[in-house]
Design a protein around this motif. Structure first.
Motif, PDB file in Angstrom:
ATOM      1  N   LYS A 252       0.839  -1.199   0.000  1.00  0.00           N
ATOM      2  CA  LYS A 252       0.000   0.000   0.000  1.00  0.00           C
ATOM      3  C   LYS A 252       0.875   1.249   0.000  1.00  0.00           C
ATOM      4  O   LYS A 252       1.818   1.379   0.780  1.00  0.00           O
ATOM      5  N   LYS A 254       2.898   1.968  -2.269  1.00  0.00           N
ATOM      6  CA  LYS A 254       4.103   1.698  -3.052  1.00  0.00           C
ATOM      7  C   LYS A 254       3.765   1.260  -4.474  1.00  0.00           C
ATOM      8  O   LYS A 254       4.529   1.536  -5.405  1.00  0.00           O
ATOM      9  N   LEU A 255       2.644   0.554  -4.634  1.00  0.00           N
ATOM     10  CA  LEU A 255       2.198   0.093  -5.942  1.00  0.00           C
ATOM     11  C   LEU A 255       0.729   0.438  -6.127  1.00  0.00           C
ATOM     12  O   LEU A 255      -0.028   0.538  -5.157  1.00  0.00           O
ATOM     13  N   ASP A 256       0.320   0.602  -7.374  1.00  0.00           N
ATOM     14  CA  ASP A 256      -1.071   0.920  -7.663  1.00  0.00           C
ATOM     15  C   ASP A 256      -1.954  -0.301  -7.434  1.00  0.00           C
ATOM     16  O   ASP A 256      -1.573  -1.431  -7.757  1.00  0.00           O
ATOM     17  N   MET A 257      -3.137  -0.056  -6.876  1.00  0.00           N
ATOM     18  CA  MET A 257      -4.108  -1.114  -6.604  1.00  0.00           C
ATOM     19  C   MET A 257      -5.486  -0.658  -7.060  1.00  0.00           C
ATOM     20  O   MET A 257      -5.749   0.539  -7.188  1.00  0.00           O
ATOM     21  N   ASP A 258      -6.380  -1.635  -7.265  1.00  0.00           N
ATOM     22  CA  ASP A 258      -7.760  -1.280  -7.551  1.00  0.00           C
ATOM     23  C   ASP A 258      -8.516  -1.095  -6.239  1.00  0.00           C
ATOM     24  O   ASP A 258      -7.930  -1.186  -5.148  1.00  0.00           O
ATOM     25  N   LEU A 263      -3.359  -5.767  -6.989  1.00  0.00           N
ATOM     26  CA  LEU A 263      -2.309  -5.005  -7.650  1.00  0.00           C
ATOM     27  C   LEU A 263      -2.653  -4.782  -9.116  1.00  0.00           C
ATOM     28  O   LEU A 263      -3.133  -5.702  -9.804  1.00  0.00           O
ATOM     29  N   LEU A 264      -2.403  -3.579  -9.591  1.00  0.00           N
ATOM     30  CA  LEU A 264      -2.652  -3.248 -10.985  1.00  0.00           C
ATOM     31  C   LEU A 264      -1.393  -3.501 -11.803  1.00  0.00           C
ATOM     32  O   LEU A 264      -0.288  -3.136 -11.399  1.00  0.00           O
ATOM     33  N   THR A 272       4.231  -4.267 -13.121  1.00  0.00           N
ATOM     34  CA  THR A 272       3.661  -3.182 -12.319  1.00  0.00           C
ATOM     35  C   THR A 272       4.217  -1.851 -12.828  1.00  0.00           C
ATOM     36  O   THR A 272       4.978  -1.809 -13.803  1.00  0.00           O
ATOM     37  N   LYS A 273       3.874  -0.760 -12.131  1.00  0.00           N
ATOM     38  CA  LYS A 273       4.349   0.550 -12.572  1.00  0.00           C
ATOM     39  C   LYS A 273       5.841   0.748 -12.313  1.00  0.00           C
ATOM     40  O   LYS A 273       6.441   1.669 -12.862  1.00  0.00           O
TER      41      LYS A 273
END
Length: 325
Positions: A252, A254-258, A263-264, A272-273
């Motif tokens: 959370k 640190k990476l994009d999530m829906d 994780l997106l 990931t991004k």
């Protein structure tokens, strides 16, 4: 406390993580797998598995995961019995810290922490898991061909599970604690129009009932949420479909999530991004959630990790040569 370094660090040891490890090891990346709280993932609490490719007979989930782990170790994977409590994704080396203080460093990171089915938490649920109680119709629906089944829930997952079960059963009951469903209208229309499906409204599952003769599920005890009246429904199989919770708390911020915490990733990939960080399996898949799809995305993550490292090394070599003139 020790520091462990690798070209590919994998957090999670289900089908996704172990498949990534197998491919990563064969590519010479000497992967480390940190196994987490549930080594082997959800298949270790699954009994009969009949839909994993390559086995004509029913196999056991724990056995399948033992074989996957043995294969990963055979080709060079290091398995670590630890649970990650924090991560640093700033790079260029990705770091994770175990609950005992050990540090794990990877030039690439594969996140395979999975997701857990949410349960009702009522008596008999866990005791009868695999004996009539399940959280996956796609996995276990076949075992209830021609039998009476119920699905518990009111969202998209519950409606989809109920509709899927009509492929195996002529008597499917959806049980919901409210008087309307949360599922998309098109799914509701399909459900209400299906002749094999009936709905019990305003019913809460109080407990799962055991057949003492064979130790399997025989029915559910229900409470009417409006009147408080008690009732029972007989069934051969009960599918709890109230959602899944991905294990993404570590990432959370640190990476994009829906909205649900998955994780997106770049569509069609495990990327990931953050370059060099990949996600595979149920932690990024809220649609299919199957062992075989998790294994497939684990393979993709390892292949992409190898390509990422190769491109990075090529770029570094080119930069060095350019600096030397």
């Amino acid at each position: 406390m020790a520091t462990h370094t690798t070209r590919m660090l994998i957090i999670g040891s289900g089908p996704g993580g172990l498949s990534a490890a197998i491919y990563g090891a064969r590519a010479g990346m000497n992967p480390i797998v940190v196994q987490g709280l549930q080594p082997g993932g959800q298949l270790t609490i699954t009994t009969d598995v009949e839909n994993y490719p390559g086995f004509r007979e029913v196999i056991q989930g724990p056995w399948l995961m033992q074989e996957m782990q043995a294969q990963a170790e055979h080709v060079g994977t290091r398995m670590m019995w630890d649970t990650i409590v924090s991560v640093d994704l700033a790079g260029p080396v990705f770091r994770a810290v175990g609950d005992g203080g050990d540090i794990y460093e990877g030039e690439t990171l594969v996140i395979a922490t999975g997701a857990q089915a949410q349960w009702l938490g009522v008596p008999g649920e866990q005791e009868l898991s695999g004996k009539g109680v399940s959280a996956c119709a796609t996995c276990d629906g076949f075992f209830y061909r021609g039998k009476k089944v119920v699905v518990i829930g009111g969202g998209n997952t519950a409606v989809e599970e109920a509709l899927y079960l009509t492929n195996h059963s002529d008597d499917v009951t959806l049980i919901h604690r409210r008087d309307s469903l949360r599922a998309e209208k098109i799914l509701q229309d399909r459900l209400f129009a299906h002749p094999k499906v009936s709905v019990l409204w305003n019913k809460r599952v109080e407990r799962f009932l055991e057949n003492t003769a064979n130790g399997e599920l025989r029915g559910l005890a229900l409470i009417d949420t409006q009147t408080g009246a008690e009732s029972e429904i007989a069934t051969d199989g009960a599918f709890v479909a109230i959602g899944h919770a991905p294990a993404t708390a570590l990432f959370k911020g640190k990476l994009d999530m829906d909205a649900a915490g998955y994780l997106l990733v770049e569509p069609g990939t495990p990327r990931t991004k953050i370059p060099g960080v990949f996600a595979c399996g149920d932690v990024m898949d809220h649609v299919y959630r199957q062992a075989v799809t998790a294994a497939g995305t684990g393979c993709m993550a390892a292949l992409d990790a190898e390509r990422y490292l190769a491109a990075k090394e090529f770029a570094g070599k080119a930069a060095s040569e350019a600096a030397l003139g």
